[in-house]
Design a protein around this motif. Structure first.
Motif, mmCIF file in Angstrom:
data_model
loop_
_atom_site.group_PDB
_atom_site.id
_atom_site.type_symbol
_atom_site.label_atom_id
_atom_site.label_comp_id
_atom_site.label_asym_id
_atom_site.label_seq_id
_atom_site.Cartn_x
_atom_site.Cartn_y
_atom_site.Cartn_z
ATOM 1 N N LEU A 228 0.811 -1.337 0.053
ATOM 2 C CA LEU A 228 0.031 0.114 0.107
ATOM 3 C C LEU A 228 0.865 1.228 0.095
ATOM 4 N N HIS A 229 0.816 2.102 -1.006
ATOM 5 C CA HIS A 229 1.587 3.443 -0.975
ATOM 6 C C HIS A 229 0.733 4.571 -1.752
ATOM 7 N N GLN A 230 1.421 5.647 -1.624
ATOM 8 C CA GLN A 230 0.976 6.815 -2.578
ATOM 9 C C GLN A 230 2.028 7.203 -3.351
ATOM 10 N N ASP A 231 1.696 7.349 -4.438
ATOM 11 C CA ASP A 231 2.619 7.523 -5.665
ATOM 12 C C ASP A 231 3.312 9.086 -5.458
ATOM 13 N N LEU A 232 2.671 9.974 -4.852
ATOM 14 C CA LEU A 232 3.347 11.460 -4.544
ATOM 15 C C LEU A 232 4.557 11.332 -3.727
ATOM 16 N N SER B 16 -2.173 7.032 -15.105
ATOM 17 C CA SER B 16 -3.137 6.061 -15.974
ATOM 18 C C SER B 16 -2.496 4.602 -15.786
ATOM 19 N N TRP B 17 -3.426 3.669 -15.701
ATOM 20 C CA TRP B 17 -2.925 2.217 -15.537
ATOM 21 C C TRP B 17 -3.830 1.375 -16.361
ATOM 22 N N THR B 18 -3.261 0.915 -17.254
ATOM 23 C CA THR B 18 -4.092 0.287 -18.395
ATOM 24 C C THR B 18 -3.918 -1.516 -18.054
ATOM 25 N N LEU C 139 -4.392 5.928 -1.764
ATOM 26 C CA LEU C 139 -3.485 4.651 -1.196
ATOM 27 C C LEU C 139 -4.116 3.639 -2.065
ATOM 28 N N HIS C 140 -2.799 3.074 -2.624
ATOM 29 C CA HIS C 140 -3.386 1.794 -3.664
ATOM 30 C C HIS C 140 -2.071 0.737 -3.437
ATOM 31 N N GLY C 141 -2.162 -0.267 -4.136
ATOM 32 C CA GLY C 141 -1.054 -1.368 -3.943
ATOM 33 C C GLY C 141 -1.677 -2.334 -4.890
ATOM 34 N N SER C 142 -0.918 -3.457 -5.173
ATOM 35 C CA SER C 142 -1.568 -4.876 -5.940
ATOM 36 C C SER C 142 -1.225 -6.054 -5.053
ATOM 37 N N GLY C 143 -1.979 -7.104 -5.516
ATOM 38 C CA GLY C 143 -1.902 -8.323 -4.696
ATOM 39 C C GLY C 143 -0.789 -9.206 -5.379
ATOM 40 N N PHE D 214 1.311 -14.736 -16.428
ATOM 41 C CA PHE D 214 1.954 -13.654 -16.217
ATOM 42 C C PHE D 214 0.903 -12.751 -15.923
ATOM 43 N N ARG D 215 1.182 -11.579 -15.201
ATOM 44 C CA ARG D 215 0.130 -10.531 -15.188
ATOM 45 C C ARG D 215 0.738 -9.303 -15.602
ATOM 46 N N LYS D 216 0.366 -8.386 -16.622
ATOM 47 C CA LYS D 216 0.902 -7.202 -17.182
ATOM 48 C C LYS D 216 -0.136 -5.962 -17.339
HETATM 49 O O1 AKG Z 1 1.119 -2.747 -11.384
HETATM 50 C C1 AKG Z 1 1.148 -2.856 -10.071
HETATM 51 O O2 AKG Z 1 1.214 -4.139 -9.669
HETATM 52 C C2 AKG Z 1 1.174 -1.724 -8.880
HETATM 53 C C3 AKG Z 1 1.798 -0.644 -9.599
HETATM 54 C C4 AKG Z 1 1.855 0.732 -8.675
HETATM 55 O O3 AKG Z 1 0.947 0.729 -7.941
HETATM 56 C C5 AKG Z 1 2.898 1.487 -8.715
HETATM 57 O O4 AKG Z 1 4.056 1.335 -9.279
HETATM 58 O O5 AKG Z 1 2.675 2.785 -8.267
#
Ligand code: AKG
Length: 297
Positions: free
Chosen positions: A132-136, A150-152, A218-222, A229-231
């Motif tokens: 969990l993080h904030q890009d700022l 943007s995230w696709t 606040l976001h992240g990924s599992g 693969f996951r892209k």
């Molecule tokens: O694609 C992901 O798994 C997370 C990417 C993400 O949150 C980031 O790089 O800030």
């Protein structure tokens, strides 16, 4: 695929006024074409296999897989800094994406950060997840409202292969201090500590779906729990007239020092602020502060 005009109207309505104050992110289904994503995937594989010569991209590897025989796509978890790569720059400058970004942060748009993120199978679950993080935390420019990601999804992404999760409304929070989670040191994967119990929403997406989000969200990924693969491909944009700030003495000093150290080892002895300017590329409107720097190289 929907009309770009309808999308732009939706972006103004939803991100600019209604949804952004509520959630801090907005999703557009089927925004980027499958053909484009297939081209980016193939180019990623070519980079992984060493077939692309003279590129300026940065390759990152999954820490847990570095101790194994894994190679190429099975080892590399990120290609970043692709704004001067002719193929991958097509994503950063895709009109469908940039038009929505311009509606959110203003017409003068500089692409500042770029990543194609791969989650290979068989990585350790702790290195496969993104805390969990904030890009700022990573950015020495402001205001935050003039920065947007943007995230696709490049394929179906759900709970099994490591979808994004977010804390709706958290873009109204403060910027929290970030650090490496205990024992997990995938390069620069900092996270906010002590928020383990905060409720999150999973963003399940199909190929081409694109989410735009605020840099304080606040976001992240599992982790990727599958054998595939996951892209995903992602670019951060800032209004070209954002102001640069000195992050020394703030919670961002740790990432500034780490990034400067990494750049120095690669032969680029530049400070954190200039590094962001060197990496960036104008994609819409007039140049501004990102295009204005004193070269120390
Ligand atoms: O694609 C992901 O798994 C997370 C990417 C993400 O949150 C980031 O790089 O800030």
């Amino acid at each position: 695929m929907h009309s770009p005009i309808i999308y732009r109207k939706m972006a103004i309505l939803c991100f600019g006024t209604l949804l952004a104050p509520k959630n801090g992110y907005i999703m557009f289904r089927n925004l980027v074409s499958p053909e484009s994503l297939d081209e980016y995937r193939q180019h990623f594989l070519d980079i992984c296999d060493g077939k692309v010569k003279g590129g300026h991209t940065t390759t990152m590897k999954d820490l847990s897989l570095m101790q194994t025989e894994a190679k190429g796509e099975f080892l590399i978890n990120k290609i970043q800094d692709f704004l001067y790569d002719d193929i991958l720059f097509k994503y950063a400058s895709d009109r469908a994406v940039v038009n929505i970004v311009a509606d959110i942060i203003g017409e003068n748009v500089t692409a500042v950060h770029s990543m194609l993120i791969n989650k290979p199978p068989d990585a350790d679950q702790d290195t496969s997840r993104h805390p969990l993080h904030q890009d700022l935390h990573y950015f020495p420019f402001r205001p935050a409202d003039k920065i947007c990601a943007s995230w696709t999804a490049m394929e179906t992404i759900d709970e099994r292969n490591g979808c994004l999760f977010a804390v709706p409304g958290s873009h109204r929070d403060v910027l929290y201090p970030h650090a490496y989670p205990d024992n997990v040191k995938n390069k620069a994967y900092h996270g906010v500590q002590g928020l383990d119990k905060v409720p999150t929403v999973n963003l399940v997406m199909e190929k081409g779906d694109t989410v735009f989000f605020h840099p304080i969200l606040l976001h992240g990924s599992g982790p990727n729990l599958t054998k595939g693969f996951r892209k995903a491909i992602s670019v951060h944009y800032a209004n070209s007239n954002c102001d640069f700030i000195d992050v020394r003495g703030t919670s961002q000093q740790n990432i500034a020092e780490e990034v400067e150290g990494m750049a120095k080892r690669r032969g680029f002895p530049v400070n954190f602020e200039d590094l962001w300017k060197y990496k960036s590329r104008l994609v819409n409107g007039e140049p501004g502060n990102f295009q204005n720097y004193n070269s120390k190289l």
